[in-house]
Design a protein around this motif. Sequence first.
Motif, PDB file in Angstrom:
ATOM      1  N   VAL A  33      52.074 -54.656 -89.800  1.00 46.26           N
ATOM      2  CA  VAL A  33      52.624 -53.541 -89.027  1.00 46.26           C
ATOM      3  C   VAL A  33      51.907 -53.555 -87.678  1.00 46.26           C
ATOM      4  CG1 VAL A  33      53.382 -51.914 -90.801  1.00 46.26           C
ATOM      5  CG2 VAL A  33      50.964 -52.036 -90.186  1.00 46.26           C
ATOM      6  N   GLY A  34      52.523 -52.930 -86.693  1.00 44.64           N
ATOM      7  CA  GLY A  34      51.932 -52.920 -85.361  1.00 44.64           C
ATOM      8  C   GLY A  34      51.797 -51.518 -84.804  1.00 44.64           C
ATOM      9  N   THR A  35      50.869 -51.379 -83.858  1.00 43.20           N
ATOM     10  CA  THR A  35      50.724 -50.155 -83.060  1.00 43.20           C
ATOM     11  C   THR A  35      50.268 -50.610 -81.665  1.00 43.20           C
ATOM     12  OG1 THR A  35      48.364 -49.865 -83.580  1.00 43.20           O
ATOM     13  CG2 THR A  35      49.943 -48.737 -85.029  1.00 43.20           C
ATOM     14  N   SER A  36      50.208 -49.671 -80.724  1.00 43.69           N
ATOM     15  CA  SER A  36      49.532 -49.983 -79.455  1.00 43.69           C
ATOM     16  C   SER A  36      48.660 -48.798 -79.065  1.00 43.69           C
ATOM     17  CB  SER A  36      50.534 -50.308 -78.350  1.00 43.69           C
ATOM     18  OG  SER A  36      50.890 -49.152 -77.622  1.00 43.69           O
ATOM     19  N   ALA A  37      47.597 -49.091 -78.322  1.00 44.41           N
ATOM     20  CA  ALA A  37      46.552 -48.099 -78.078  1.00 44.41           C
ATOM     21  C   ALA A  37      47.094 -46.794 -77.501  1.00 44.41           C
ATOM     22  CB  ALA A  37      45.496 -48.689 -77.141  1.00 44.41           C
ATOM     23  N   HIS A  38      47.789 -46.884 -76.391  1.00 42.47           N
ATOM     24  CA  HIS A  38      48.192 -45.637 -75.726  1.00 42.47           C
ATOM     25  C   HIS A  38      49.167 -44.834 -76.576  1.00 42.47           C
ATOM     26  CE1 HIS A  38      48.371 -43.031 -72.252  1.00 42.47           C
ATOM     27  NE2 HIS A  38      49.683 -42.983 -72.374  1.00 42.47           N
ATOM     28  N   GLN A  39      49.901 -45.516 -77.418  1.00 42.64           N
ATOM     29  CA  GLN A  39      50.915 -44.816 -78.203  1.00 42.64           C
ATOM     30  C   GLN A  39      50.326 -44.058 -79.393  1.00 42.64           C
ATOM     31  OE1 GLN A  39      53.556 -48.561 -78.184  1.00 42.64           O
ATOM     32  NE2 GLN A  39      55.041 -46.903 -78.270  1.00 42.64           N
ATOM     33  N   VAL A  40      49.130 -44.455 -79.834  1.00 37.67           N
ATOM     34  CA  VAL A  40      48.593 -43.814 -81.054  1.00 37.67           C
ATOM     35  C   VAL A  40      47.183 -43.246 -80.910  1.00 37.67           C
ATOM     36  CG1 VAL A  40      50.015 -45.159 -82.661  1.00 37.67           C
ATOM     37  CG2 VAL A  40      47.761 -46.049 -82.006  1.00 37.67           C
ATOM     38  N   GLU A  41      46.390 -43.806 -80.013  1.00 40.14           N
ATOM     39  CA  GLU A  41      44.963 -43.427 -80.024  1.00 40.14           C
ATOM     40  C   GLU A  41      44.713 -41.973 -79.647  1.00 40.14           C
ATOM     41  OE1 GLU A  41      42.929 -46.103 -77.397  1.00 40.14           O
ATOM     42  OE2 GLU A  41      42.658 -47.610 -78.969  1.00 40.14           O
ATOM     43  N   GLY A  42      45.347 -41.539 -78.553  1.00 40.69           N
ATOM     44  CA  GLY A  42      45.051 -40.220 -77.998  1.00 40.69           C
ATOM     45  C   GLY A  42      43.913 -40.296 -76.994  1.00 40.69           C
ATOM     46  N   GLY A  43      43.993 -39.406 -75.994  1.00 37.49           N
ATOM     47  CA  GLY A  43      42.906 -39.264 -75.031  1.00 37.49           C
ATOM     48  C   GLY A  43      42.733 -40.424 -74.072  1.00 37.49           C
ATOM     49  N   ASN A  44      43.782 -41.225 -73.870  1.00 35.98           N
ATOM     50  CA  ASN A  44      43.654 -42.326 -72.905  1.00 35.98           C
ATOM     51  C   ASN A  44      43.970 -41.815 -71.503  1.00 35.98           C
ATOM     52  OD1 ASN A  44      42.751 -44.650 -74.274  1.00 35.98           O
ATOM     53  ND2 ASN A  44      44.710 -44.754 -75.341  1.00 35.98           N
ATOM     54  N   ASP A  45      42.996 -41.133 -70.932  1.00 31.50           N
ATOM     55  CA  ASP A  45      43.253 -40.399 -69.687  1.00 31.50           C
ATOM     56  C   ASP A  45      42.799 -41.146 -68.439  1.00 31.50           C
ATOM     57  OD1 ASP A  45      40.568 -40.263 -70.134  1.00 31.50           O
ATOM     58  OD2 ASP A  45      40.441 -38.074 -70.194  1.00 31.50           O
ATOM     59  N   ARG A  46      42.573 -42.458 -68.573  1.00 28.59           N
ATOM     60  CA  ARG A  46      42.133 -43.208 -67.390  1.00 28.59           C
ATOM     61  C   ARG A  46      43.111 -44.295 -67.008  1.00 28.59           C
ATOM     62  NH1 ARG A  46      36.042 -44.191 -69.531  1.00 28.59           N
ATOM     63  NH2 ARG A  46      35.244 -42.127 -69.097  1.00 28.59           N
ATOM     64  N   ASN A  47      44.342 -44.189 -67.505  1.00 31.27           N
ATOM     65  CA  ASN A  47      45.288 -45.260 -67.177  1.00 31.27           C
ATOM     66  C   ASN A  47      46.499 -44.733 -66.407  1.00 31.27           C
ATOM     67  OD1 ASN A  47      47.239 -44.346 -69.054  1.00 31.27           O
ATOM     68  ND2 ASN A  47      46.315 -45.514 -70.725  1.00 31.27           N
ATOM     69  N   ASP A  48      47.338 -45.665 -65.984  1.00 34.05           N
ATOM     70  CA  ASP A  48      48.489 -45.304 -65.150  1.00 34.05           C
ATOM     71  C   ASP A  48      49.503 -44.450 -65.902  1.00 34.05           C
ATOM     72  OD1 ASP A  48      49.113 -47.503 -66.810  1.00 34.05           O
ATOM     73  OD2 ASP A  48      50.564 -48.327 -65.406  1.00 34.05           O
ATOM     74  N   TRP A  49      49.628 -44.679 -67.220  1.00 30.15           N
ATOM     75  CA  TRP A  49      50.601 -43.884 -67.973  1.00 30.15           C
ATOM     76  C   TRP A  49      50.190 -42.428 -68.064  1.00 30.15           C
ATOM     77  CZ3 TRP A  49      55.413 -43.785 -69.926  1.00 30.15           C
ATOM     78  CH2 TRP A  49      56.154 -44.947 -69.767  1.00 30.15           C
ATOM     79  N   TRP A  50      48.914 -42.191 -68.242  1.00 29.64           N
ATOM     80  CA  TRP A  50      48.449 -40.799 -68.316  1.00 29.64           C
ATOM     81  C   TRP A  50      48.864 -40.057 -67.044  1.00 29.64           C
ATOM     82  CZ3 TRP A  50      45.944 -38.175 -72.267  1.00 29.64           C
ATOM     83  CH2 TRP A  50      45.451 -36.907 -71.943  1.00 29.64           C
ATOM     84  N   ASP A  51      48.652 -40.704 -65.921  1.00 30.78           N
ATOM     85  CA  ASP A  51      49.001 -40.073 -64.647  1.00 30.78           C
ATOM     86  C   ASP A  51      50.515 -39.870 -64.539  1.00 30.78           C
ATOM     87  OD1 ASP A  51      46.342 -40.132 -64.092  1.00 30.78           O
ATOM     88  OD2 ASP A  51      46.423 -41.899 -62.795  1.00 30.78           O
TER      89      ASP A  51
END
Length: 446
Positions: A33-51
């Motif tokens: 099975v797969g996941t990706s960090a930004h989609q599941v981890e939470g709190g990724n507030d230093r990347n372009d998607w957060w902004d």
Amino acid sequence: MDVNGTPAAGVTQGATDPATRGAAHRSPFLWGVGTSAHQVEGGNDRNDWWDWEQRPGAIHGGDRSGAACRHYERYAEDLDLVRGLALNAYRFSVEWSRLEPEPGRYDDAALAHYRAVAEACRARGIAPMVTLHHFTIPRWFAAKGGWERRENLPHFIRFVRWVGAGLGDRVDHWITVNEPEVLGFYGYASGIWPPGVSDRSRALVVIANLLEAHALASHALRETDRVDADGDGRATIIGAAKHWVHLDPRRAWHPLDWLAASVQHRVFNVAVARALAGGPIELSIPGARTVRRRVDALAGSSDFLGVNFYTRWMVSLFGKDPRSARRGAPVNDLGWEIQPEGLGRALEACRAFELPMIVTESGIADAADRWRPDFIRRSLEAIDRARADGADVRGYYHWSLLDNFEWADGYQGRFGLYAVDFEDPMLPRRARPSAGVYAAEVARRR
Ligand code: IFM
């Protein structure tokens, strides 16, 4: 740790050596099975998607990734779910913006976290597959122009070397970049993803740079990860995950629909896969500047082609919607045609690139789990048929283990074998019936 990465002693082997390919072939089929960090981890507030998520209207329903599934804290329990299904593989991504929050400042604690995840996989008999870039980039990298500037590639490669050295004794399977073509077109042509640009010429440059990044990253991994973590004779098994989508003419009889579908297929599917298989980069669409580039490092960069397959689109040159689901076809919660047998057609098409294949993603947004059980059965049957027909398919990773933050679609696309309560992601995950179906289908094939 040294950013150049001092590799530990062990085994390293090249991509094109037939003996090593044989060794990989003797490895068990990867059921994952797969996941990706930004989609599941939470709190990724230093990347372009957060902004990007903070912009009104950017994400369906005003959703934000926020705490997501809190997988960063709950990874061990989530890996217990993977083990509970008796799977032997887990694909996850490392979040660059956590690992290198400022240019050249590497965070050893974040690296230790991902080492712990890889070790938790191994402790459960699960082979980790690590994706190095799954759509998000650190804010500082975005500020430098991100993937649009070829001169930025060394930042990524330096990061890859550090991760390769830091995780290589636990990890053999690597995905360099996920879906370069999707990022290029969504971020730079339709503009529905960051950085929100609508310029197809720039989209082609971004895709070319990501393909080059794959090539350079692959070589960096072969230098820094020299440890064969699972004893199958190979220290690195490297690919990129290519989103393969069928693009068929909406009106089979209309020459312009044919032309539109075939132009899109050539650039989105064929040109990208050909480059990943070591060919030249040649990206061209009407109305955009063609990008032609010879990247010697592409030769031998891929040990396998990662095939992400979901659906097909009917293409037309006319009308307000240039791509749509086939009229009358069953669709998932996001309006994508449900077409699991299309996976067989995708594998057949991808054989042309003469690389072993791993289905690195396939899944369905289906909150009610109405379609997913059958989707899984039929997808796996398509793989059975392809293999019986001689296709060299070495793994299947269902997307996804968990419901997750589905990019511009926010939390409306529920892809998980396990449902997540996003009001309180610390509540237990809830197995959908399809989790059991997948486990049973895998067990039957062992
Ligand atoms: O959720 C995404 C994933 O991040 C990349 N491939 C397609 C999936 C479903 O849209």
